[in-house]
Write an enzyme that holds these catalytic residues in place. Structure first.
Site, PDB file in Angstrom:
ATOM      1  N   TYR A  80      -7.849  -5.515  10.928  1.00  0.00           N
ATOM      2  CA  TYR A  80      -7.608  -4.475  12.248  1.00  0.00           C
ATOM      3  C   TYR A  80      -8.747  -3.317  11.217  1.00  0.00           C
ATOM      4  CZ  TYR A  80      -7.267  -2.974   7.151  1.00  0.00           C
ATOM      5  OH  TYR A  80      -7.048  -2.521   5.829  1.00  0.00           O
TER       6      TYR A  80
ATOM      7  N   TRP B 216      -5.111  -9.934   5.887  1.00  0.00           N
ATOM      8  CA  TRP B 216      -4.307  -8.515   6.165  1.00  0.00           C
ATOM      9  C   TRP B 216      -4.372  -8.488   7.944  1.00  0.00           C
ATOM     10  CZ3 TRP B 216       0.146  -6.600   3.874  1.00  0.00           C
ATOM     11  CH2 TRP B 216       0.586  -5.637   4.564  1.00  0.00           C
TER      12      TRP B 216
ATOM     13  N   GLY C  62       1.147  -1.080  -0.084  1.00  0.00           N
ATOM     14  CA  GLY C  62      -0.515  -0.608  -0.222  1.00  0.00           C
ATOM     15  C   GLY C  62       0.291   1.091  -0.157  1.00  0.00           C
TER      16      GLY C  62
ATOM     17  N   GLU D  14      -0.528  -1.507  -6.109  1.00  0.00           N
ATOM     18  CA  GLU D  14      -2.199  -1.055  -5.841  1.00  0.00           C
ATOM     19  C   GLU D  14      -2.081   0.481  -6.175  1.00  0.00           C
ATOM     20  OE1 GLU D  14      -3.009  -0.798  -1.318  1.00  0.00           O
ATOM     21  OE2 GLU D  14      -1.787  -3.141  -1.086  1.00  0.00           O
TER      22      GLU D  14
END
Ligand SMILES: *[C@@H]1O[C@H](CO)[C@@H](O)[C@H](O)[C@H]1NC(C)=O
Length: 364
Positions: free
Chosen positions: A252, A344, A93, A134
């Protein structure tokens, strides 16, 4: 009789081969060497495929570099589960899309990248490679991605035919109104796609006014089609088959600051992100559970969205707890017949609670 018997035996052999081929599900998880959890502490028995995040692109040579943590990762995770597959994930990312686009736009830089990826994978004992390029937003990036994947698969066939090749991609095939992912090149050249079905909403995205939202809902009851299941349906419609899609689940959350502690549901007015826990306002599952117990935060599970949120005072956090994870994994397996799921990132789990729930829900 003998020939009937041998016919039956070969039929059974064929069936078991078939079974082997198609029971090859993916219980995946990304791990970062720089985020608290040691590779030797990973419970690799809960996974079939683990990804080391990330290898980085050298912008002069267009070759890849990896940290010592990713060099030893495949050997380390096989100590507890000799059958676990290790994949080297590239980019991430925080990598710039324009850097990957530059690499993918020229034959010589594509070759440097591809050759170095294969050599890093084979010399460090990896079973596969995973591209995390990404934030694509232009048509030319999609064209270059298609060329890269085609040449990459050809090079793997020639140099290391057992290597798996995957990519982590946007939750739906449309990056925006102009750029659409090259579904045919993706389907033809990748073993599967890790569908990043999270980060749909965050308080820092776009200008105010801000409103609280689940960031990784499986369903979108508003009809806006921003959800994991809407993304999966769009990928299938674009031509990537369900058995090449793997659903991403987040370990998360995203934290908002409420405008008023009394208005605390979904779509409540917010003033921005809440960064008490981590600067980016993205607390790990471990941090969220601590926030809940330390503050007596109220926890709500919304089964229409398949999403949790919790709040205390003006802190409001969208996240996934066990019921959301279980519902998503059951959807992936039973409703959508996907290849599997991935998390993730596994560093953020608390005592393997989410990883265990996911693995048990999928079963064997
Ligand atoms: C989920 O949230 C929406 C929006 O706040 C609400 O209308 C709906 O009743 C909730 N559903 C459940 C099952 O809690």
């Amino acid at each position: 009789m003998a020939s009937l018997k041998s016919l039956i035996i070969s039929y059974i052999t064929l069936l078991s081969l078939f079974h082997f081929e198609f029971s090859n599900a993916v219980k995946g998880g990304y791990w970062s060497p720089d985020n608290g959890l040691k590779a030797s502490d990973i419970d690799s028995t809960l996974f079939t495929h683990l990804f080391c995040a990330f290898a980085n692109l050298n912008l002069q040579t267009y070759q890849l570099t990896i940290s010592p943590g990713c060099q030893t990762f495949p050997r380390t995770i096989r100590q507890k589960n000799s059958g676990v597959m290790a994949l080297l994930s590239i980019g991430g990312g925080s990598a710039k899309s324009s850097d990957y686009n530059n690499m993918a736009s020229q034959p010589s830089s594509r070759k440097a990248f591809i050759d170095s990826s294969i050599s890093l994978a084979t010399s460090n004992g990896y079973n596969g490679l995973d591209l995390d390029w990404e934030q694509q937003s232009k048509t030319e990036e999609m064209d270059h991605l298609a060329t890269l994947l085609t040449e990459w698969r050809a090079a793997i066939k020639a140099q290391a035919p057992n290597l798996i090749l995957t990519a982590a991609l946007h939750f739906r095939p449309m990056a925006n109104s102009v750029a659409t992912f090259p579904a045919k090149a993706i389907s033809d050249n990748l073993d599967w796609v890790n569908v990043m079905a999270y980060d749909f909403y965050a308080p820092g995205y776009g200008p105010p006014p801000y409103f609280t939202r689940p960031h990784a809902a499986l369903n979108d009851p508003t009809g806006a089609k921003v959800s994991g299941s809407d993304g999966i349906n769009a990928w299938i419609k674009a031509g990537v088959p369900a058995n090449k899609l793997v659903l991403g689940v987040p370990f998360y959350g995203h934290a908002w600051t409420l405008a008023s502690s009394n208005n605390n549901g979904i779509m409540a007015p917010a003033t921005g992100n809440q960064n008490t826990y981590v600067p980016e306002g993205t607390p790990s599952y471990t941090q969220i559970k601590k926030f809940i117990s330390q503050n007596g935060a109220k926890v709500v599970y919304n089964s229409s969205y398949v999403a949790y949120y919790c709040f205390s005072g003006t802190t409001w956090i969208a996240y996934d707890d066990t019921q959301a994870i279980a519902t998503k994994v059951a959807y992936a397996k039973n409703t959508a017949s996907l290849l599997g799921y991935f998390a993730w990132q596994i560093n953020q789990d608390l005592n393997w609670a989410l990883s265990t729930k996911a693995s048990q829900t999928w079963g064997s």
